[in-house]
Motif scaffolding. Structure first.
Motif, short mmCIF file in Angstrom:
data_model
loop_
_atom_site.label_atom_id
_atom_site.label_comp_id
_atom_site.label_asym_id
_atom_site.label_seq_id
_atom_site.Cartn_x
_atom_site.Cartn_y
_atom_site.Cartn_z
N GLY A 270 66.15 109.19 -2.54
CA GLY A 270 67.55 109.52 -2.41
C GLY A 270 68.44 108.59 -3.21
O GLY A 270 68.00 107.54 -3.68
N ASP A 271 69.72 108.98 -3.32
CA ASP A 271 70.65 108.26 -4.19
C ASP A 271 71.78 107.58 -3.43
O ASP A 271 72.69 107.06 -4.07
N THR A 272 71.76 107.57 -2.10
CA THR A 272 72.85 106.95 -1.35
C THR A 272 72.31 105.94 -0.34
O THR A 272 71.15 106.03 0.09
N PRO A 273 73.14 105.00 0.08
CA PRO A 273 72.73 104.10 1.16
C PRO A 273 72.34 104.85 2.42
O PRO A 273 71.46 104.41 3.17
N ALA A 274 72.98 106.01 2.67
CA ALA A 274 72.64 106.80 3.85
C ALA A 274 71.19 107.25 3.82
O ALA A 274 70.53 107.33 4.86
N ASP A 275 70.66 107.54 2.64
CA ASP A 275 69.26 107.92 2.52
C ASP A 275 68.35 106.76 2.90
O ASP A 275 67.34 106.94 3.61
N VAL A 276 68.70 105.58 2.44
CA VAL A 276 67.89 104.39 2.73
C VAL A 276 67.92 104.09 4.23
O VAL A 276 66.88 103.87 4.86
N LEU A 277 69.11 104.10 4.81
CA LEU A 277 69.25 103.78 6.23
C LEU A 277 68.55 104.81 7.11
O LEU A 277 67.93 104.46 8.12
N ALA A 278 68.63 106.09 6.74
CA ALA A 278 67.97 107.14 7.52
C ALA A 278 66.46 106.99 7.46
O ALA A 278 65.76 107.18 8.47
N ALA A 279 65.94 106.67 6.28
CA ALA A 279 64.49 106.47 6.15
C ALA A 279 64.03 105.31 7.04
O ALA A 279 63.01 105.41 7.73
N ARG A 280 64.79 104.23 7.02
CA ARG A 280 64.44 103.07 7.87
C ARG A 280 64.49 103.45 9.35
O ARG A 280 63.67 103.00 10.15
N ALA A 281 65.45 104.31 9.72
CA ALA A 281 65.62 104.69 11.12
C ALA A 281 64.41 105.45 11.67
O ALA A 281 64.14 105.39 12.88
N ILE A 282 63.68 106.16 10.82
CA ILE A 282 62.52 106.92 11.30
C ILE A 282 61.21 106.24 10.94
O ILE A 282 60.14 106.78 11.20
N GLY A 283 61.27 105.06 10.32
CA GLY A 283 60.06 104.34 9.97
C GLY A 283 59.39 104.83 8.70
O GLY A 283 58.19 104.59 8.49
N ALA A 284 60.14 105.52 7.84
CA ALA A 284 59.60 106.00 6.57
C ALA A 284 59.86 104.99 5.47
O ALA A 284 60.71 104.11 5.60
N ARG A 285 59.15 105.13 4.37
CA ARG A 285 59.43 104.33 3.19
C ARG A 285 60.49 105.05 2.35
O ARG A 285 60.75 106.23 2.56
N VAL A 286 61.10 104.33 1.43
CA VAL A 286 62.19 104.93 0.67
C VAL A 286 62.24 104.40 -0.75
O VAL A 286 62.09 103.20 -1.00
N VAL A 287 62.41 105.32 -1.68
CA VAL A 287 62.61 105.01 -3.09
C VAL A 287 64.03 105.42 -3.45
O VAL A 287 64.39 106.60 -3.35
N ALA A 288 64.85 104.47 -3.81
CA ALA A 288 66.25 104.74 -4.13
C ALA A 288 66.41 104.94 -5.63
O ALA A 288 65.73 104.29 -6.44
N VAL A 289 67.30 105.84 -6.00
CA VAL A 289 67.55 106.13 -7.40
C VAL A 289 69.05 106.18 -7.64
O VAL A 289 69.78 106.86 -6.93
N ALA A 290 69.51 105.43 -8.63
CA ALA A 290 70.96 105.28 -8.87
C ALA A 290 71.48 106.35 -9.81
O ALA A 290 72.10 106.07 -10.83
N THR A 291 71.24 107.62 -9.44
CA THR A 291 71.71 108.73 -10.26
C THR A 291 72.90 109.45 -9.63
O THR A 291 73.34 110.47 -10.15
#
Length: 324
Positions: A270-291
């Motif tokens: 995902g491309d937003t902080p919300a994507d990162v925070l949501a992934a952390r909330a469910i215990g998933a890993r996350v790859v952020a992309v600044a697009t």
């Protein structure tokens, strides 16, 4: 929403109905062409599959999104995929499922027709000049955006769920009316198609997790030529918050790929902080992309497992996805 459950769906009709802006109806947007339609008894109807580019240890065939609406019964009782549907096999070597955000990750963010469709639907249903105005949209779900827009007009969306659902439906129909086949192909971000092709070849499961309403997201993917890479997904009119959206997406992936995916083996792109925070909330890993609208520094502050300026280096992104 457009910055960023349950299989994808689309409506197909044989002719263009008469329409007005106040009561929009859906007609077909051709998506993909297929050949050699397989004929089977109606009781066993499923979409036919084609073989992936490389042999994979485990292959399962599934009904592409919303099979009930994607098949037609012939006069002899056999069934066929409805015109404009692409059928395919799903093969997976890994326990990993990649959950892709849509706007700002797969497609360029800031779709003006999505905004226009949203505001039109609010006016039609609630009779108010509700405007998205300066509302923060990046990383938000369409249901939540509707609630905030109505709250600014003194309306409580939680007390009128049926009319809010009607807003989502009219918005989807308006969007399909305005965006035709191929019109979002030039919105696909650099590296996306190459990455999706390589993930498929490697046997990695892929689904979409979009803040856009289901019909809007389906139309975007179809118009961009990406539908075939996402046999299932979760959408912004079916969840109240992004962690729930991601859980829905993992569940949808399990049904389509016919295997259980642990949340710890889900990787959010995902491309937003919300994507990162949501992934952390469910215990998933996350790859952020600044697009999208957030910089790499903005995203790195949230502590993703990996971050990239874009998806152009497919091999590096895949390495980050597969790294457990």
């Amino acid at each position: 929403m457009w910055s960023s459950g349950t299989s994808m769906s689309s409506a197909v009709t044989s002719s263009t109905p008469r329409t007005t802006w106040a009561n929009i109806v859906t007609w077909a947007i051709p998506v993909n062409h297929h050949s050699a339609l397989e004929r089977r008894p109606a009781s066993q109807c499923a979409l036919s599959a084609h073989t992936p580019a490389m042999p994979l240890p485990r292959t399962v065939t599934h009904d592409h999104a919303s099979c009930a609406s994607s098949r037609v019964t012939a006069g002899d009782g056999s069934c066929r995929p409805r015109a404009g549907r692409m059928s395919h096999a799903v093969a997976t070597n890994f326990e990993i499922v990649a959950l892709f955000d849509l706007d700002g990750t797969l497609l360029r963010a800031g779709d003006p027709i999505h905004r226009a469709a949203f505001e039109h639907a609010l006016r039609v249903v609630f009779g108010t000049a509700a405007s998205l105005g300066d509302l923060e949209l990046a990383g938000q779900l369409d249901l939540a955006i509707a609630a905030r827009a109505l709250a600014r007009q003194g309306l409580d969306a939680s007390r009128d769920d049926l009319r809010v659902r009607e807003v989502m439906t009219i918005m989807g129909r308006y969007y399909r009316l305005r965006v035709g086949a191929g019109e979002r192909e030039n919105w696909v971000l650099d590296g996306v198609v190459d990455l999706l092709r390589k993930l498929r070849a490697a046997g990695v499961a892929t689904v979409v997790a979009s803040g856009s309403a289901r019909e809007v997201a389906a139309a975007k993917l179809a118009s961009a030529g990406l539908s075939d890479y996402f046999p299932a997904g979760a959408f912004g009119d079916e969840a109240e918050d992004r962690p729930t959206l991601l859980r829905h997406a993992v569940s949808a992936a399990g049904k389509v790929y016919r295997r259980g995916f642990a949340l710890a083996n889900a990787v959010v792109l995902g491309d937003t902080p919300a994507d990162v925070l949501a992934a952390r909330a469910i215990g998933a890993r996350v790859v952020a992309v600044a697009t999208g609208r957030f910089s790499s520094d903005d995203l790195d502050e949230q502590g993703p497992d990996a971050s990239f300026p874009d998806l152009g280096n497919a091999d590096a992104v895949i390495k980050a996805i597969l790294r457990g």
